[in-house]
Design a protein around this motif. Structure first.
Motif, mmCIF file in Angstrom:
data_model
loop_
_atom_site.group_PDB
_atom_site.id
_atom_site.type_symbol
_atom_site.label_atom_id
_atom_site.label_comp_id
_atom_site.label_asym_id
_atom_site.label_seq_id
_atom_site.Cartn_x
_atom_site.Cartn_y
_atom_site.Cartn_z
ATOM 1 N N ARG A 229 -7.903 -15.989 -7.632
ATOM 2 C CA ARG A 229 -6.972 -14.918 -7.277
ATOM 3 C C ARG A 229 -6.494 -14.199 -8.525
ATOM 4 O O ARG A 229 -6.677 -14.676 -9.635
ATOM 5 C CB ARG A 229 -5.768 -15.499 -6.513
ATOM 6 N N LEU A 233 -1.399 -5.401 -10.617
ATOM 7 C CA LEU A 233 -0.224 -4.714 -11.167
ATOM 8 C C LEU A 233 -0.170 -3.287 -10.637
ATOM 9 O O LEU A 233 -1.207 -2.649 -10.529
ATOM 10 C CB LEU A 233 -0.296 -4.727 -12.698
ATOM 11 N N PHE A 237 7.163 -9.615 -8.281
ATOM 12 C CA PHE A 237 7.302 -10.921 -8.909
ATOM 13 C C PHE A 237 5.978 -11.421 -9.450
ATOM 14 O O PHE A 237 5.883 -12.511 -9.974
ATOM 15 C CB PHE A 237 7.930 -11.928 -7.945
ATOM 16 N N SER A 239 3.081 -12.373 -8.095
ATOM 17 C CA SER A 239 2.332 -13.515 -7.588
ATOM 18 C C SER A 239 0.853 -13.145 -7.464
ATOM 19 O O SER A 239 0.490 -11.996 -7.254
ATOM 20 C CB SER A 239 2.884 -13.984 -6.249
ATOM 21 N N ILE B 29 12.421 -7.439 -14.749
ATOM 22 C CA ILE B 29 11.893 -7.309 -13.389
ATOM 23 C C ILE B 29 12.636 -6.192 -12.660
ATOM 24 O O ILE B 29 12.027 -5.320 -12.033
ATOM 25 C CB ILE B 29 12.020 -8.642 -12.619
ATOM 26 N N ASN B 36 4.052 -7.513 -16.139
ATOM 27 C CA ASN B 36 3.467 -8.663 -15.442
ATOM 28 C C ASN B 36 4.525 -9.765 -15.314
ATOM 29 O O ASN B 36 4.608 -10.649 -16.154
ATOM 30 C CB ASN B 36 2.245 -9.160 -16.223
ATOM 31 N N PRO B 37 5.361 -9.689 -14.258
ATOM 32 C CA PRO B 37 6.491 -10.623 -14.127
ATOM 33 C C PRO B 37 6.056 -12.091 -14.112
ATOM 34 O O PRO B 37 6.737 -12.929 -14.700
ATOM 35 C CB PRO B 37 7.135 -10.235 -12.795
ATOM 36 N N LEU B 38 4.939 -12.395 -13.479
ATOM 37 C CA LEU B 38 4.465 -13.779 -13.443
ATOM 38 C C LEU B 38 4.323 -14.316 -14.871
ATOM 39 O O LEU B 38 4.850 -15.361 -15.226
ATOM 40 C CB LEU B 38 3.119 -13.855 -12.713
ATOM 41 N N GLU B 39 3.607 -13.530 -15.679
ATOM 42 C CA GLU B 39 3.393 -13.917 -17.071
ATOM 43 C C GLU B 39 4.733 -13.998 -17.807
ATOM 44 O O GLU B 39 4.984 -14.950 -18.560
ATOM 45 C CB GLU B 39 2.487 -12.866 -17.719
ATOM 46 N N LEU B 96 4.372 -18.835 -7.746
ATOM 47 C CA LEU B 96 3.801 -17.510 -7.971
ATOM 48 C C LEU B 96 2.331 -17.579 -8.375
ATOM 49 O O LEU B 96 1.534 -16.722 -7.997
ATOM 50 C CB LEU B 96 4.593 -16.775 -9.059
ATOM 51 N N ASP B 97 1.996 -18.591 -9.164
ATOM 52 C CA ASP B 97 0.610 -18.684 -9.631
ATOM 53 C C ASP B 97 -0.258 -19.413 -8.609
ATOM 54 O O ASP B 97 -1.342 -18.962 -8.263
ATOM 55 C CB ASP B 97 0.578 -19.415 -10.982
ATOM 56 N N GLN B 98 0.217 -20.548 -8.114
ATOM 57 C CA GLN B 98 -0.588 -21.378 -7.216
ATOM 58 C C GLN B 98 -0.281 -21.119 -5.741
ATOM 59 O O GLN B 98 -0.923 -21.701 -4.868
ATOM 60 C CB GLN B 98 -0.368 -22.854 -7.537
ATOM 61 N N LEU B 99 0.721 -20.262 -5.479
ATOM 62 C CA LEU B 99 1.092 -19.889 -4.103
ATOM 63 C C LEU B 99 1.317 -21.111 -3.201
ATOM 64 O O LEU B 99 0.993 -21.070 -2.011
ATOM 65 C CB LEU B 99 0.032 -18.970 -3.482
ATOM 66 N N ILE B 101 -0.277 -23.702 -2.798
ATOM 67 C CA ILE B 101 -1.470 -24.283 -2.169
ATOM 68 C C ILE B 101 -1.703 -25.668 -2.768
ATOM 69 O O ILE B 101 -2.142 -25.804 -3.920
ATOM 70 C CB ILE B 101 -2.704 -23.374 -2.357
ATOM 71 N N GLU B 104 -5.012 -26.856 -4.418
ATOM 72 C CA GLU B 104 -5.305 -26.195 -5.698
ATOM 73 C C GLU B 104 -4.416 -26.713 -6.813
ATOM 74 O O GLU B 104 -4.845 -26.823 -7.963
ATOM 75 C CB GLU B 104 -5.156 -24.683 -5.548
ATOM 76 N N GLU B 107 -5.847 -30.041 -7.769
ATOM 77 C CA GLU B 107 -7.093 -29.801 -8.489
ATOM 78 C C GLU B 107 -6.815 -29.347 -9.927
ATOM 79 O O GLU B 107 -7.435 -29.833 -10.874
ATOM 80 C CB GLU B 107 -7.874 -28.718 -7.734
ATOM 81 N N ARG B 112 -7.338 -29.919 -15.505
ATOM 82 C CA ARG B 112 -6.943 -29.270 -16.761
ATOM 83 C C ARG B 112 -5.913 -30.100 -17.497
ATOM 84 O O ARG B 112 -4.755 -30.175 -17.106
ATOM 85 C CB ARG B 112 -6.411 -27.872 -16.460
#
Lengths: 267, 200
Positions: A229, A233, A237, A239, B29, B36-39, B96-99, B101, B104, B107, B112
């Motif tokens: 995924r 941009l 937030f 995601s 934000i 890139n708010p996630l970053e 936000l990154d892995q939603l 899940i 995942e 994993e 890692r």
């Protein structure tokens, strides 16, 4: 805006464009800085005019050409492309440019030319980031001949209907929309037709992490993060709720070039 | 020399200053200046978790060097801020990154090493946070000190996590590694000196 009568392209996407300020304010351009907001700040005095490009190698016509001479015979097109960074963020950028293949044909490449090699300007006076050996300068990239000739591949001179700003790779950069962004080399000063697969910057620095092909592929993870995924941009937030598409959604135009190839091995 | 009434002013000040990184991300934000708010959230919270860990580890050396015991009074707060930013860092990654899940996430942790190290560091911090109250300190007695020595492996895991995850430029994580090494080296030197004394 600087460009008039831009040809529109059937390859353009209708997806929502990433705002201009984000496209010009959030850049991976290590020649200026490894911080993404750095290139916009540190590139104010970058001189992209006059500019010339050296054409070398396996072709009938070689030599040094001014930017004007390179561009003039061609019709500029607008190409609204998805841009997918290997770091798993993506944008939609309205580029202005010319199909790379149209320009390359003018130099009559020989049948021995199997790859095209590109180099970015090497000038630590103008590129403060080059004072540190973060990468082995100059930045190098390369494409297989058929990839270079693919109608999707362009040399861009502008975005959002204006000439490229320094932080986006002025005055001339590559755009290969089905590959991770680092393949789309910026501020090009050399194009060379070569017989063998050339060495490329990120592949040299991390061969297990950055392949020569660097085709966008949700099934082939970067060793340190998944590529399933991406963050499109702008995003409030941020995601990663956009699914990455094989070849960044350009499979119809490019998949045939890789048929029979193990994309996991040749990543 | 710091006096008790100074501490009463400095403590709430540190409390507020420590919230600034979070406030800046929130402002970015809100103003849409953070592209890139996630970053932004993940980098800022991770960086400050590590910084507060190192600040926490610096309190004992500062006490010894300056001869003022007041430094120790800030240690609980800086330690809890390390836990706060580390939790934010982890939650942003999970959500936000892995939603969220689960397969995942599992994993990623297995595949890692840097994620495994970071997750382990956070998990180890939780018992330290839980036992940071005055009541728990009293209750655990000598065992409290032993338990809180976990901060050393936590800091090492945190720095290794950072070293392994950067894309190219190792300068920043190596600065953290050097500071950690200095802080641990200072303690090791002290310990060696103590053992020598005993043997004389």
């Amino acid at each position: 805006s600087a460009f008039k009568d831009l040809k529109s392209s059937p390859f353009s996407t209708g997806e929502e464009k990433t705002p201009h300020d984000m496209v010009t304010g959030y850049n991976n351009f290590y020649e200026f800085s490894t911080d993404k907001t750095g290139p916009a700040k540190l590139s104010k005095n970058f001189r992209s005019d006059p500019w010339s490009v050296s054409i070398e190698g396996e072709a009938e016509v070689t030599g040094t050409f001014s930017l004007e001479d390179l561009i003039k015979p061609h019709t500029l097109e607008e190409r609204i492309y998805r841009l997918r960074c290997v770091e798993a963020w993506s944008m939609v950028v309205p580029w202005v440019g010319i199909p790379l293949g149209d320009i390359l044909k003018r130099f009559k490449p020989l049948s021995s030319a199997k790859y095209v090699y590109f180099e970015t300007l090497n000038d630590p006076e103008q590129f403060p980031g080059q004072k540190r050996q973060v990468l082995d300068w100059p930045y190098r990239e390369g494409l297989r001949m058929d990839e270079a000739m693919n109608p999707l591949t362009i040399l861009a001179t502008g975005l959002y209907n204006d000439p490229l700003l320094a932080q986006n790779g002025a005055p001339l950069r590559l755009v290969v929309p089905w590959k991770y962004g680092f393949k789309s080399i910026k501020s090009i000063v050399k194009i060379k037709f070569v017989k063998e697969m050339p060495e490329t910057s990120w592949n040299m620095s991390g061969p297990k992490e950055y392949g020569f092909y660097a085709n966008v592929n949700p099934k082939v993870a970067h060793p340190r993060w998944s590529q399933k995924r991406e963050v499109r941009l702008p995003s409030l937030f941020g995601s990663k709720n956009t699914k990455t598409q094989l070849f960044n959604g350009y499979a119809d135009q490019v998949a045939s070039m890789y048929s029979g190839m193990n994309l996991r091995k040749y990543f | 020399m710091l006096k008790n009434q100074h501490i009463k002013i400095i403590k709430p000040l540190i409390f507020l200053v420590a919230l600034l990184p979070l406030a800046m991300v929130a402002q970015g934000i809100y103003m849409r200046t953070l592209v890139n708010p996630l970053e932004g959230i993940i980098h800022t919270s991770g960086e400050w978790a590590l910084r507060f860990l190192l600040i926490t580890l610096a309190m004992t050396p500062l006490k010894e060097i300056t001869g003022s015991a007041h430094w120790i009074k800030f240690r609980r707060m800086t330690g809890l801020y390390a836990l706060f930013y580390a939790s934010l860092h982890f939650m942003a990654w999970i959500g936000l990154d892995q939603l969220f899940i689960v397969e995942e996430i599992i994993e990623s942790i297995i595949d890692r090493p840097y994620i495994l190290f970071g997750t382990t560091a956070l998990l180890l911090m939780i018992p330290l946070g839980v036992t940071s109250t005055k009541g728990m300190i009293r209750k655990l007695g000598k065992r409290w000190k032993k338990l809180h020595q976990l901060v050393y492996p936590i800091a090492i895991l945190g720095v290794v996590h950072f070293v392994l995850l950067v894309k190219k430029d190792l300068t920043e994580p190596l600065i953290y590694a050097a500071i950690l090494l200095a802080l641990l080296g200072w303690r090791a030197r002290l310990r060696v000196a103590k053992i020598r004394k005993r043997h004389v």
